[in-house]
Design a protein around this motif. Structure first.
Motif, PDB file in Angstrom:
ATOM      1  N   THR A 219      31.392  27.737  14.175  1.00 50.70           N
ATOM      2  CA  THR A 219      31.792  27.776  12.786  1.00 50.70           C
ATOM      3  C   THR A 219      30.620  27.403  11.822  1.00 50.70           C
ATOM      4  N   GLY A 220      29.398  27.261  12.429  1.00 47.88           N
ATOM      5  CA  GLY A 220      28.272  26.855  11.489  1.00 47.88           C
ATOM      6  C   GLY A 220      27.778  28.231  10.777  1.00 47.88           C
TER       7      GLY A 220
ATOM      8  N   GLY B 177      29.861  37.041  13.691  1.00 46.05           N
ATOM      9  CA  GLY B 177      31.220  36.505  13.325  1.00 46.05           C
ATOM     10  C   GLY B 177      30.951  35.221  12.205  1.00 46.05           C
ATOM     11  N   HIS B 178      29.807  34.972  12.038  1.00 47.80           N
ATOM     12  CA  HIS B 178      29.557  33.569  11.259  1.00 47.80           C
ATOM     13  C   HIS B 178      29.119  34.281   9.820  1.00 47.80           C
ATOM     14  N   GLY B 179      28.892  33.547   8.837  1.00 52.08           N
ATOM     15  CA  GLY B 179      28.194  33.708   7.784  1.00 52.08           C
ATOM     16  C   GLY B 179      28.205  35.256   7.316  1.00 52.08           C
ATOM     17  N   ARG B 180      26.881  35.623   7.167  1.00 53.19           N
ATOM     18  CA  ARG B 180      26.606  36.742   6.685  1.00 53.19           C
ATOM     19  C   ARG B 180      26.305  37.852   7.963  1.00 53.19           C
ATOM     20  N   SER B 181      26.429  37.499   8.923  1.00 54.43           N
ATOM     21  CA  SER B 181      26.427  38.236  10.339  1.00 54.43           C
ATOM     22  C   SER B 181      27.427  39.044  10.523  1.00 54.43           C
TER      23      SER B 181
ATOM     24  N   ARG C 235      43.438  32.409  15.411  1.00 57.10           N
ATOM     25  CA  ARG C 235      42.007  33.329  14.605  1.00 57.10           C
ATOM     26  C   ARG C 235      42.391  33.383  13.196  1.00 57.10           C
ATOM     27  N   VAL C 236      43.661  33.353  12.612  1.00 60.87           N
ATOM     28  CA  VAL C 236      43.699  33.661  11.077  1.00 60.87           C
ATOM     29  C   VAL C 236      43.023  32.329  10.623  1.00 60.87           C
ATOM     30  N   VAL C 237      43.565  31.358  11.233  1.00 61.38           N
ATOM     31  CA  VAL C 237      43.023  30.018  10.401  1.00 61.38           C
ATOM     32  C   VAL C 237      41.315  29.866  10.770  1.00 61.38           C
ATOM     33  N   GLY C 238      40.944  30.238  11.841  1.00 60.27           N
ATOM     34  CA  GLY C 238      39.417  30.559  12.098  1.00 60.27           C
ATOM     35  C   GLY C 238      38.816  31.508  11.080  1.00 60.27           C
ATOM     36  N   ARG C 239      39.440  32.500  10.713  1.00 58.74           N
ATOM     37  CA  ARG C 239      38.783  33.577   9.708  1.00 58.74           C
ATOM     38  C   ARG C 239      38.953  32.789   8.152  1.00 58.74           C
TER      39      ARG C 239
END
Length: 271
Positions: A57-58, A88-92, A176-180
């Motif tokens: 999540t970073g 899957g994180h930030g702008r990646s 995964r919805v919570v993650g997104r």
């Protein structure tokens, strides 16, 4: 610029490649574009780069990652720093595989650091990033030292409440919805087909590559058998060190400036 760097690149003015901040989109060996940034040392001319691998999540733009880069580069004799966002994180692009294919992301960042002109490359990973850093060094090689902070030793650990919650986020559609939406992390819904080499087994494959294992005695995610297992696996090679930090919690969000500074000093002098 290395052929792996595609799209966005900025390197403002100096003749030396590490003389100014830069950012890039890096293409991994499996075709995912990864956002990365370069922060040179306050005193230009360093030949050492620390490649920082954040926790789950970073991202490059998260305050804790930016703070770590700032602390690592501040002062005489400090290294340059490359930070990047895992898939899957930030702008990646892409989706997180929670420690499996992320080794490709770290390899792309290490390659970019080398293309900038640094002659000595070391890696610093937090939590998931620590597991990735150990696995990367064992599978790819090409780095001079590794520090794993708050890293797990093995997969599928559910022995603490935070890890049971994390497994719910990763394994369940609603999670995964919570993650997104809540954690700004896009998670691959496909489970691992082939279980990747666990960090503890990878640690035993490091050979003479120096490994620093750092863990807090107040870590809410992974108890102390994890860092001790990593250390014991690497110790027979004669290049491992273990720090158990009193009162330290988990990963980059809990690491204070003093701890990050000490880890950076260890990495720059490790041989």
């Amino acid at each position: 610029m290395d052929a792996a760097a595609k799209g966005l690149t900025r390197n403002r003015g100096g003749a030396r490649p590490w003389s100014a901040p830069a950012e890039a989109l890096l293409l991994t060996s499996d075709g995912v574009r990864i956002h990365a940034e370069h922060r040179p040392a306050d005193r230009s001319g360093s030949t050492v780069a620390v490649v920082v691998a954040h926790g789950f999540t970073g991202a490059v733009e998260r305050p804790a990652v930016r703070r770590a880069a700032r602390v690592l580069t501040a002062g005489d004799g400090r290294p340059g720093v490359v930070t990047f966002s895992f898939r899957g994180h930030g702008r990646s692009e892409g989706r997180s595989t929670v420690g499996d294919r992320e080794v490709h992301d770290l390899e792309a960042a290490v390659g970019w650091a080398r293309s900038l002109g640094y002659r000595r490359i070391v890696t610093l990973g937090f939590s998931m990033g620590g597991a990735v850093a150990v696995r990367h060094a064992a599978l790819y090689g090409g780095v001079d030292a590794v520090a794993a902070v708050s890293a797990p030793a093995r997969w599928y650990y559910r022995g603490t409440v935070p890890m049971r919650r994390l497994h719910w986020v990763v394994m369940r559609p609603l999670g995964r919805v919570v993650g997104r939406l809540g954690l700004r992390t896009r998670i691959d819904p496909q489970e691992w087909v082939d279980v990747p080499v666990p960090p503890v087994e990878a640690a035993a494959l490091l050979g003479v590559v120096p490994l620093l294992v750092v863990h807090g005695d107040s870590d809410p995610y992974f108890p102390l058998d994890h860092p001790r297992s990593l250390y014991r696996a690497a110790a027979p090679n004669g290049a491992a060190e273990l720090w158990i930090e009193e009162g330290f919690g988990h990963a980059e969000n809990a690491a204070d400036d003093g701890l990050i500074e000490r880890v950076g000093e260890w990495l720059t002098r490790a041989r």
